[in-house]
Design a protein around this motif. Sequence first.
Motif, PDB file in Angstrom:
ATOM      1  N   SER A  51      27.795   3.213  25.101  1.00  0.00           N
ATOM      2  CA  SER A  51      26.698   2.747  25.772  1.00  0.00           C
ATOM      3  C   SER A  51      26.775   1.831  26.963  1.00  0.00           C
ATOM      4  CB  SER A  51      25.964   1.737  24.531  1.00  0.00           C
ATOM      5  OG  SER A  51      25.717   2.541  23.604  1.00  0.00           O
ATOM      6  N   VAL A  52      27.825   0.945  26.848  1.00  0.00           N
ATOM      7  CA  VAL A  52      28.135   0.139  28.441  1.00  0.00           C
ATOM      8  C   VAL A  52      28.509   1.150  29.525  1.00  0.00           C
ATOM      9  CG1 VAL A  52      29.160  -1.785  29.230  1.00  0.00           C
ATOM     10  CG2 VAL A  52      28.839  -1.589  26.746  1.00  0.00           C
ATOM     11  N   LEU A  53      29.572   2.150  29.219  1.00  0.00           N
ATOM     12  CA  LEU A  53      29.531   3.049  30.134  1.00  0.00           C
ATOM     13  C   LEU A  53      28.417   3.897  30.877  1.00  0.00           C
ATOM     14  CD1 LEU A  53      32.200   4.494  31.657  1.00  0.00           C
ATOM     15  CD2 LEU A  53      32.026   6.213  29.773  1.00  0.00           C
ATOM     16  N   ASN A  54      27.665   4.111  29.909  1.00  0.00           N
ATOM     17  CA  ASN A  54      26.304   4.965  30.269  1.00  0.00           C
ATOM     18  C   ASN A  54      25.462   4.033  31.214  1.00  0.00           C
ATOM     19  OD1 ASN A  54      27.294   7.464  29.140  1.00  0.00           O
ATOM     20  ND2 ASN A  54      26.231   6.670  27.222  1.00  0.00           N
ATOM     21  N   MET A  55      25.617   2.567  30.826  1.00  0.00           N
ATOM     22  CA  MET A  55      24.692   1.619  31.677  1.00  0.00           C
ATOM     23  C   MET A  55      25.271   1.447  33.090  1.00  0.00           C
ATOM     24  SD  MET A  55      24.182  -1.280  29.075  1.00  0.00           S
ATOM     25  CE  MET A  55      23.622  -1.267  27.317  1.00  0.00           C
ATOM     26  N   VAL A  56      26.651   1.653  33.307  1.00  0.00           N
ATOM     27  CA  VAL A  56      27.181   1.690  34.457  1.00  0.00           C
ATOM     28  C   VAL A  56      26.903   2.864  35.485  1.00  0.00           C
ATOM     29  CG1 VAL A  56      29.408   1.466  35.986  1.00  0.00           C
ATOM     30  CG2 VAL A  56      29.109   0.073  33.709  1.00  0.00           C
TER      31      VAL A  56
ATOM     32  N   THR B 206      25.684 -19.925  16.533  1.00  0.00           N
ATOM     33  CA  THR B 206      26.642 -18.731  16.930  1.00  0.00           C
ATOM     34  C   THR B 206      25.905 -18.505  18.482  1.00  0.00           C
ATOM     35  OG1 THR B 206      25.326 -17.142  15.903  1.00  0.00           O
ATOM     36  CG2 THR B 206      27.238 -17.863  14.950  1.00  0.00           C
ATOM     37  N   TYR B 207      26.932 -18.253  19.244  1.00  0.00           N
ATOM     38  CA  TYR B 207      26.473 -17.763  20.648  1.00  0.00           C
ATOM     39  C   TYR B 207      27.184 -16.682  20.850  1.00  0.00           C
ATOM     40  CZ  TYR B 207      25.978 -18.438  25.690  1.00  0.00           C
ATOM     41  OH  TYR B 207      26.124 -18.314  27.038  1.00  0.00           O
ATOM     42  N   LEU B 208      26.521 -15.730  21.354  1.00  0.00           N
ATOM     43  CA  LEU B 208      27.028 -14.228  21.507  1.00  0.00           C
ATOM     44  C   LEU B 208      26.663 -13.876  23.029  1.00  0.00           C
ATOM     45  CD1 LEU B 208      28.578 -11.894  20.206  1.00  0.00           C
ATOM     46  CD2 LEU B 208      26.438 -10.807  20.004  1.00  0.00           C
ATOM     47  N   THR B 209      27.743 -13.656  23.808  1.00  0.00           N
ATOM     48  CA  THR B 209      27.486 -13.145  25.322  1.00  0.00           C
ATOM     49  C   THR B 209      28.140 -11.956  25.503  1.00  0.00           C
ATOM     50  OG1 THR B 209      27.771 -13.682  27.435  1.00  0.00           O
ATOM     51  CG2 THR B 209      29.329 -14.468  25.867  1.00  0.00           C
ATOM     52  N   PHE B 210      27.289 -11.025  26.436  1.00  0.00           N
ATOM     53  CA  PHE B 210      27.830  -9.567  26.667  1.00  0.00           C
ATOM     54  C   PHE B 210      27.128  -8.995  28.036  1.00  0.00           C
ATOM     55  CE2 PHE B 210      24.340 -10.402  23.532  1.00  0.00           C
ATOM     56  CZ  PHE B 210      23.344  -9.587  24.018  1.00  0.00           C
ATOM     57  N   GLU B 211      27.516  -8.027  28.100  1.00  0.00           N
ATOM     58  CA  GLU B 211      26.759  -7.136  29.358  1.00  0.00           C
ATOM     59  C   GLU B 211      25.649  -6.158  28.963  1.00  0.00           C
ATOM     60  OE1 GLU B 211      27.530  -7.741  32.514  1.00  0.00           O
ATOM     61  OE2 GLU B 211      29.302  -9.237  32.299  1.00  0.00           O
ATOM     62  N   ASP B 212      24.502  -6.325  29.514  1.00  0.00           N
ATOM     63  CA  ASP B 212      23.484  -5.421  28.971  1.00  0.00           C
ATOM     64  C   ASP B 212      23.016  -4.952  30.335  1.00  0.00           C
ATOM     65  OD1 ASP B 212      22.058  -7.138  30.107  1.00  0.00           O
ATOM     66  OD2 ASP B 212      20.796  -7.687  28.375  1.00  0.00           O
ATOM     67  N   GLU B 213      22.097  -4.072  30.176  1.00  0.00           N
ATOM     68  CA  GLU B 213      21.569  -3.060  31.346  1.00  0.00           C
ATOM     69  C   GLU B 213      21.139  -4.065  32.589  1.00  0.00           C
ATOM     70  OE1 GLU B 213      18.599   0.509  32.327  1.00  0.00           O
ATOM     71  OE2 GLU B 213      18.487  -0.332  30.260  1.00  0.00           O
TER      72      GLU B 213
ATOM     73  N   TRP C 271      36.650  -2.901  32.029  1.00  0.00           N
ATOM     74  CA  TRP C 271      37.721  -3.550  30.983  1.00  0.00           C
ATOM     75  C   TRP C 271      37.137  -3.889  29.572  1.00  0.00           C
ATOM     76  CZ3 TRP C 271      42.024  -5.838  33.790  1.00  0.00           C
ATOM     77  CH2 TRP C 271      42.964  -6.388  33.259  1.00  0.00           C
ATOM     78  N   THR C 272      37.535  -3.081  29.039  1.00  0.00           N
ATOM     79  CA  THR C 272      38.381  -1.818  29.047  1.00  0.00           C
ATOM     80  C   THR C 272      37.538  -0.594  28.324  1.00  0.00           C
ATOM     81  OG1 THR C 272      39.679  -1.870  26.915  1.00  0.00           O
ATOM     82  CG2 THR C 272      40.546  -2.856  29.016  1.00  0.00           C
ATOM     83  N   LEU C 273      37.668   0.515  28.366  1.00  0.00           N
ATOM     84  CA  LEU C 273      36.900   1.625  28.033  1.00  0.00           C
ATOM     85  C   LEU C 273      36.928   1.711  26.715  1.00  0.00           C
ATOM     86  CD1 LEU C 273      35.299   3.967  29.242  1.00  0.00           C
ATOM     87  CD2 LEU C 273      37.269   5.307  29.067  1.00  0.00           C
ATOM     88  N   ASN C 274      38.073   1.512  25.994  1.00  0.00           N
ATOM     89  CA  ASN C 274      38.179   1.682  24.352  1.00  0.00           C
ATOM     90  C   ASN C 274      37.370   0.381  23.735  1.00  0.00           C
ATOM     91  OD1 ASN C 274      40.342   0.221  25.660  1.00  0.00           O
ATOM     92  ND2 ASN C 274      41.409   0.007  23.702  1.00  0.00           N
ATOM     93  N   MET C 275      36.720  -0.486  24.531  1.00  0.00           N
ATOM     94  CA  MET C 275      36.009  -1.558  23.627  1.00  0.00           C
ATOM     95  C   MET C 275      34.656  -1.466  23.773  1.00  0.00           C
ATOM     96  SD  MET C 275      38.144  -4.999  25.409  1.00  0.00           S
ATOM     97  CE  MET C 275      38.028  -5.945  23.709  1.00  0.00           C
ATOM     98  N   ASP C 276      34.108   0.048  24.066  1.00  0.00           N
ATOM     99  CA  ASP C 276      32.703   0.365  23.943  1.00  0.00           C
ATOM    100  C   ASP C 276      32.498   0.522  22.871  1.00  0.00           C
ATOM    101  OD1 ASP C 276      30.274   0.902  25.068  1.00  0.00           O
ATOM    102  OD2 ASP C 276      30.926   2.360  26.456  1.00  0.00           O
ATOM    103  N   ASP C 277      31.146   0.763  22.546  1.00  0.00           N
ATOM    104  CA  ASP C 277      30.671   1.609  21.102  1.00  0.00           C
ATOM    105  C   ASP C 277      31.044   2.917  21.163  1.00  0.00           C
ATOM    106  OD1 ASP C 277      28.565   2.616  22.455  1.00  0.00           O
ATOM    107  OD2 ASP C 277      27.417   0.874  21.844  1.00  0.00           O
ATOM    108  N   ASP C 278      30.561   3.575  20.014  1.00  0.00           N
ATOM    109  CA  ASP C 278      30.789   4.854  19.680  1.00  0.00           C
ATOM    110  C   ASP C 278      30.064   5.887  20.706  1.00  0.00           C
ATOM    111  OD1 ASP C 278      32.881   4.329  17.896  1.00  0.00           O
ATOM    112  OD2 ASP C 278      31.433   4.607  16.211  1.00  0.00           O
ATOM    113  N   LYS C 279      28.813   5.306  21.116  1.00  0.00           N
ATOM    114  CA  LYS C 279      27.954   6.083  22.091  1.00  0.00           C
ATOM    115  C   LYS C 279      28.200   6.004  23.375  1.00  0.00           C
ATOM    116  CE  LYS C 279      24.136   6.010  18.531  1.00  0.00           C
ATOM    117  NZ  LYS C 279      22.863   5.685  18.412  1.00  0.00           N
TER     118      LYS C 279
END
Length: 329
Positions: free
Chosen positions: A306-311, A268-275, A296-304
């Motif tokens: 996390s990605v929005l806070n990184m931005v 498996t290969y998983l790619t994503f944005e991180d800090e 893109w898009t706000l509702n695809m973030d986790d419950d915390k």
Amino acid sequence: MTWDGKLQFKSDKSKNRILSLNSKAKSAQSDVKVMIGIGGYGNSEHFASVVGNFEKMKVFINNIVTLLEEYNIDGVDFYWRSASEEDKWRYITFVRELRKSLTIRNREKPFLISLTIPAVISSYELAYDLEDSLKDVDFFNVFSMDYYGPWENQWGTPAGPIAPLYNTVPGKNGYCVDSTLNYYVCKTKQPSKFNIVIPFFARLWRHVKEAVKPEKEVIRNVELKDNKAVGDGYMFRWTVQDRKYKISPATWDEESKTSYIYNPVNETYLTFEDEKSINAKIEYVNSMNLGGVGLWTLNMDDDKSSVLNMVFSKELCSKKTQIYVKYHC
């Protein structure tokens, strides 16, 4: 958007969510703006017939203006997905006529118009004459992602980053954010008009094999099944958590400025944005004097969130920097 140029909310629930969001934005002590989006994956099929017919185009423009005024919405973004080169002048004319109709309203704060435009990896960018649109469009949201994906065809291989900042594979020179933005900025000489996209979702491939080249571990061959890649192209971050995929520690590719995890046992290969990758993109926006970022898009973030806070943990240097948040109602 309907076949005859009319506009309607998808449902009462959708309408209520949009109006609630707009009400909260208007009551906040900030200059946040709320715009509606027309088009995209599921609502672009009528663009050509509507803007290509003068009477339908007039109806469409009148309905846009009426909706913005009736609900006190600040503007509109258009995402004509898969527009072609032959649509160029119809699109320019439509946007110009809409701008005229909005301008004569003499609104204290002018309505905004933005266009979502494609990554430069196909001929879709030929549908836009940005130089002719600059005076009518306030900003452009560049769909600077989906350079690699587990698509249901032969393009599902190789596996690679969703939105690599820089190219990492010879022969795929256009497959990165930097190449796309250089193309648009060089054409217009106005970098502040453009926002790059930061994808909030993760992307998974299965049946992933060896690296395309030994020194390019981030780009890997994929075994297709029935000529299709197997995976999940748009995985919500909370889905990643729910399925117990680990996104830390991730492998960092310095050349493309992206993070990924390859599991050779499960293939498996998983790619994503991180800090690290988000920091690199924010630094890129600042160094290029771009307008800002689109989420893109706000509702695809986790419950915390996390990605929005990184931005928001990384400073965007310009006082005029835009944060364009895509939110599906």
